[in-house]
Every structure is written in structure tokens, then in C-alpha cells.
Scaffold this motif. Sequence first.
Motif, PDB file in Angstrom:
ATOM      1  N   HIS A 131      -9.191  -8.979   4.496  1.00 28.87           N
ATOM      2  CA  HIS A 131      -8.243  -7.891   4.242  1.00 28.87           C
ATOM      3  C   HIS A 131      -7.718  -8.027   2.824  1.00 28.87           C
ATOM      4  O   HIS A 131      -7.507  -9.132   2.332  1.00 28.87           O
ATOM      5  CB  HIS A 131      -7.043  -7.975   5.196  1.00 28.87           C
ATOM      6  CG  HIS A 131      -7.357  -7.584   6.590  1.00 28.87           C
ATOM      7  ND1 HIS A 131      -7.643  -6.298   6.957  1.00 28.87           N
ATOM      8  CD2 HIS A 131      -7.434  -8.321   7.729  1.00 28.87           C
ATOM      9  CE1 HIS A 131      -7.866  -6.253   8.255  1.00 28.87           C
ATOM     10  NE2 HIS A 131      -7.763  -7.469   8.750  1.00 28.87           N
ATOM     11  N   HIS A 132      -7.511  -6.903   2.156  1.00 29.52           N
ATOM     12  CA  HIS A 132      -6.752  -6.922   0.914  1.00 29.52           C
ATOM     13  C   HIS A 132      -5.596  -5.949   1.091  1.00 29.52           C
ATOM     14  O   HIS A 132      -5.688  -4.989   1.836  1.00 29.52           O
ATOM     15  CB  HIS A 132      -7.603  -6.634  -0.317  1.00 29.52           C
ATOM     16  CG  HIS A 132      -8.369  -5.362  -0.294  1.00 29.52           C
ATOM     17  ND1 HIS A 132      -9.575  -5.217   0.349  1.00 29.52           N
ATOM     18  CD2 HIS A 132      -8.091  -4.151  -0.832  1.00 29.52           C
ATOM     19  CE1 HIS A 132     -10.007  -3.978   0.201  1.00 29.52           C
ATOM     20  NE2 HIS A 132      -9.129  -3.309  -0.512  1.00 29.52           N
ATOM     21  N   PHE A 133      -4.487  -6.249   0.445  1.00 28.31           N
ATOM     22  CA  PHE A 133      -3.243  -5.559   0.754  1.00 28.31           C
ATOM     23  C   PHE A 133      -2.967  -4.338  -0.115  1.00 28.31           C
ATOM     24  O   PHE A 133      -2.238  -3.456   0.277  1.00 28.31           O
ATOM     25  CB  PHE A 133      -2.081  -6.547   0.689  1.00 28.31           C
ATOM     26  CG  PHE A 133      -2.267  -7.665   1.675  1.00 28.31           C
ATOM     27  CD1 PHE A 133      -2.072  -7.462   3.036  1.00 28.31           C
ATOM     28  CD2 PHE A 133      -2.695  -8.906   1.262  1.00 28.31           C
ATOM     29  CE1 PHE A 133      -2.268  -8.486   3.957  1.00 28.31           C
ATOM     30  CE2 PHE A 133      -2.891  -9.941   2.173  1.00 28.31           C
ATOM     31  CZ  PHE A 133      -2.673  -9.717   3.517  1.00 28.31           C
ATOM     32  N   THR A 134      -3.549  -4.294  -1.306  1.00 26.89           N
ATOM     33  CA  THR A 134      -3.408  -3.119  -2.159  1.00 26.89           C
ATOM     34  C   THR A 134      -4.773  -2.739  -2.698  1.00 26.89           C
ATOM     35  O   THR A 134      -5.707  -3.537  -2.665  1.00 26.89           O
ATOM     36  CB  THR A 134      -2.464  -3.383  -3.349  1.00 26.89           C
ATOM     37  OG1 THR A 134      -3.062  -4.356  -4.208  1.00 26.89           O
ATOM     38  CG2 THR A 134      -1.093  -3.867  -2.889  1.00 26.89           C
ATOM     39  N   LYS A 135      -4.901  -1.534  -3.218  1.00 26.63           N
ATOM     40  CA  LYS A 135      -6.183  -1.087  -3.775  1.00 26.63           C
ATOM     41  C   LYS A 135      -6.572  -1.885  -5.005  1.00 26.63           C
ATOM     42  O   LYS A 135      -7.739  -1.980  -5.346  1.00 26.63           O
ATOM     43  CB  LYS A 135      -6.121   0.397  -4.113  1.00 26.63           C
ATOM     44  CG  LYS A 135      -6.101   1.274  -2.894  1.00 26.63           C
ATOM     45  CD  LYS A 135      -6.145   2.728  -3.278  1.00 26.63           C
ATOM     46  CE  LYS A 135      -6.154   3.582  -2.019  1.00 26.63           C
ATOM     47  NZ  LYS A 135      -6.277   4.997  -2.319  1.00 26.63           N
ATOM     48  N   GLU A 136      -5.577  -2.467  -5.685  1.00 28.14           N
ATOM     49  CA  GLU A 136      -5.850  -3.232  -6.901  1.00 28.14           C
ATOM     50  C   GLU A 136      -6.404  -4.619  -6.595  1.00 28.14           C
ATOM     51  O   GLU A 136      -7.002  -5.251  -7.462  1.00 28.14           O
ATOM     52  CB  GLU A 136      -4.583  -3.362  -7.755  1.00 28.14           C
ATOM     53  CG  GLU A 136      -4.124  -2.066  -8.371  1.00 28.14           C
ATOM     54  CD  GLU A 136      -3.363  -1.185  -7.392  1.00 28.14           C
ATOM     55  OE1 GLU A 136      -2.731  -1.706  -6.452  1.00 28.14           O
ATOM     56  OE2 GLU A 136      -3.431   0.049  -7.547  1.00 28.14           O
ATOM     57  N   ASP A 137      -6.198  -5.116  -5.385  1.00 25.89           N
ATOM     58  CA  ASP A 137      -6.707  -6.438  -5.014  1.00 25.89           C
ATOM     59  C   ASP A 137      -8.230  -6.432  -4.993  1.00 25.89           C
ATOM     60  O   ASP A 137      -8.851  -5.489  -4.526  1.00 25.89           O
ATOM     61  CB  ASP A 137      -6.203  -6.855  -3.625  1.00 25.89           C
ATOM     62  CG  ASP A 137      -4.729  -7.170  -3.602  1.00 25.89           C
ATOM     63  OD1 ASP A 137      -4.139  -7.350  -4.678  1.00 25.89           O
ATOM     64  OD2 ASP A 137      -4.163  -7.236  -2.505  1.00 25.89           O
TER      65      ASP A 137
END
Length: 108
Positions: A13-19
Motif C-alpha cells: 500500500h502507498h498512502f499518497t499518489k506521490e509515494d
Amino acid sequence: MIEEGQRIRVVFHHFTKEDAVTVLRGDVLACDGTLLKIQGRRFGKVLDPNSSRAEEKPLDGFDKCFVVPLGAIRFLEMIAPGSPEAELDERIRSEPMIRRKGSFALLD
């Protein structure tokens, strides 16, 4: 069910689109109801400037042992021996490390 010795590809999982998208490729050492123990390497998805496609590139220079909580996994792909995915896995795992900011040991 995930079995010991099974080759897998894990996307977290990544928490923001920038991750950045983090991928772990390796072999299962152990699995219980909450944790997955994997020996393998981390990969990051980077944009290829020539083709404008996202490709997985190694972030680690050698295999490590990772203990992953199952809740951190977005999805898991089991790689069957002899399949096209296994050939792709071998090709990706043999690529050199990408250069990262702050790295002091880089392979070319």
C-alpha cells in the motif's frame, strides 16, 4: 494458501499518489496469520525515459530477509515455475541497482 518456498511478488500500500510504488520479490520463508517472512529484494517502479513505461528496478544490491505484516500488502502474486512471470521475475531480479539519493554503495 501461501506455502514455504513459494516465489512471490508483493506490492505494498502507498498512502499518497506521490509515494513511490514499492515491490518485494522473493521466496517465502514462513507465513502465519499475521506476518509473512520473505527472503528477497525490494524494487521500485520508475518511469523509463525511452518508452515512458513504468518498470521495476532494484533498490537493494543483495537479498535480505523481510518480515511483512499482511495488512501492509496491497496485493500478492504467486509466481509459478516455468511461467512467463517466472522468466520476467528472473530478468528483473538480475538488473543492476538504480541510483538513489543518499546511497553510498551503488552497482553499475
